[in-house]
Design an enzyme around this catalytic site. Structure first.
Site, mmCIF file in Angstrom:
data_model
loop_
_atom_site.group_PDB
_atom_site.id
_atom_site.type_symbol
_atom_site.label_atom_id
_atom_site.label_comp_id
_atom_site.label_asym_id
_atom_site.label_seq_id
_atom_site.Cartn_x
_atom_site.Cartn_y
_atom_site.Cartn_z
ATOM 1 C CD GLN A 196 -3.137 3.561 -0.536
ATOM 2 O OE1 GLN A 196 -3.106 4.184 -1.598
ATOM 3 N NE2 GLN A 196 -4.260 3.164 0.041
ATOM 4 C CG HIS A 209 0.972 3.679 -5.064
ATOM 5 N ND1 HIS A 209 -0.235 3.021 -5.022
ATOM 6 C CD2 HIS A 209 0.753 4.897 -4.503
ATOM 7 C CE1 HIS A 209 -1.146 3.804 -4.474
ATOM 8 N NE2 HIS A 209 -0.566 4.951 -4.144
ATOM 9 C CG HIS A 255 1.225 6.668 0.574
ATOM 10 N ND1 HIS A 255 1.906 5.817 -0.258
ATOM 11 C CD2 HIS A 255 -0.001 6.841 0.018
ATOM 12 C CE1 HIS A 255 1.132 5.483 -1.277
ATOM 13 N NE2 HIS A 255 -0.037 6.100 -1.132
ATOM 14 N NE ARG A 290 -7.309 -1.578 -0.211
ATOM 15 C CZ ARG A 290 -7.890 -2.400 -1.068
ATOM 16 N NH1 ARG A 290 -7.691 -3.702 -0.971
ATOM 17 N NH2 ARG A 290 -8.668 -1.929 -2.013
#
Length: 323
Positions: free
Chosen positions: A97, A99, A173, A193
């Site tokens: 995933q 962010h 990560h 994801r």
């Protein structure tokens, strides 16, 4: 209210498909579901912390921030409490995933971005995490997704208990099976994801992927260093510490306390400290009061206290973070 006190919160147990059962004994969690996360301190609407005991018992962290901002918020990059503190138990591999940063998250999700750090509590002897990738461009990433070759481009970093892994926003990560970490992150719940190991739930459904949004925010080219240089420091009376990381969103210190009583100043004057006990047990002292701290406890020390003490009869490890 004039005499502001440190506060502890009731942990929020969050079931996850990849979660486990080992941390349940820390908190007396009684459920058959695998628990992936314990939100120790959170002001996010998806899970808000409630004070566990004391004169403020039953109030939420958002209540404290709204009613007593000088004590429990200080100068913050968010209008709410800006850090979310979790324990994460990965019995299975987490999804790969990424962010977003603040700019993208504010524009697209009406939330903040997420830079985070993992303090490794436990992992296999040959433990590692997914960290970074070898996609040279958005086009190469999308082609890899289409051809189901994402795994071939993943990079890995070795870990061990006591290591800190710094994960800036836009970094691909994943935690891998057998790993337990304390996570300090920006208050945000935005995750994109990229790959989920072809897992399905009890109904045979795969979890949603966020291919296009991930393509927007992924960092292409050189990847960041997962292991910041740490600074060691010590004081009289058997107090040893390390500055594990400092970034625009948070600073994380690790303190190893020998038996005795140790004095601390706030990490940043006029802002609160957050203390998390990761080993051993002790007592937090302030003028007019005290509070026990044991493994898994997280407390906010208000900014209105100029300092505080921690005492212990056996060696104790304490993580302190502030913003």
């Amino acid at each position: 209210m004039n005499n502001f006190e440190p506060v502890k919160f009731t942990p929020l147990a969050v079931p996850r498909i990849w979660g486990g059962h080992r941390l349940k004994s820390w908190f007396g969690t009684e459920t058959e579901e695998p628990i992936g996360e314990y939100w120790l301190i959170s002001s996010h609407p998806n899970g808000t912390s409630v004070v566990e005991e004391g004169p403020l018992r039953g109030k939420t962290l958002n209540d404290l921030v709204r009613e007593y901002p000088e004590a429990y918020l200080g100068s913050s990059p968010q209008p709410r409490f800006p850090l979310l503190i979790k324990l994460i138990e990965a019995a299975q591999d987490l999804s790969v995933q990424v962010h977003p940063d603040d700019e993208y998250a504010r524009k697209t999700e009406s939330d903040f971005g997420k830079t985070e750090a993992w303090y490794v509590l436990d992992c296999p002897e040959d433990g590692r995490v997914i960290y970074g990738h070898r996609f040279s461009s958005r086009q190469e990433y999308l082609q890899a997704v289409e051809k189901k070759r994402v795994k071939e481009y993943l990079e890995y970093a070795p870990i061990a208990p006591g290591k800190l892994v710094f994960v800036p926003s836009r970094t691909l990560h994943a935690l891998l099976s057998g790993t337990t970490v304390l996570e300090v992150q920006q208050t945000s719940d935005v995750t994109y994801r990229v790959y989920d190991w072809d897992r399905v739930d009890k109904q045979g459904r795969q979890r949603e992927l966020h291919i296009d949004k991930a393509a927007d925010v992924l960092r292409y080219g050189p990847q960041p260093d997962p292991f910041p240089e740490r600074a060691e420091f010590s004081a009289e009376g058997g107090l040893r510490g390390s500055r594990l990381v400092s970034c625009p969103y948070f600073t994380i210190d690790r303190w190893n306390l020998a038996s005795g009583r140790h004095s601390f100043n706030l990490g940043r004057q006029n802002n609160p400290d957050i203390l998390i006990a990761t080993k051993g047990e002790g007592t937090l002292h302030w003028p007019g009061g005290e509070m026990p701290l044991s493994r898994g406890d997280a407390a906010i020390v208000p900014a209105t206290l100029s300092g505080y003490d921690v005492s212990c009869t056996v060696e104790m490890e304490l993580i302190r973070t502030f913003y």
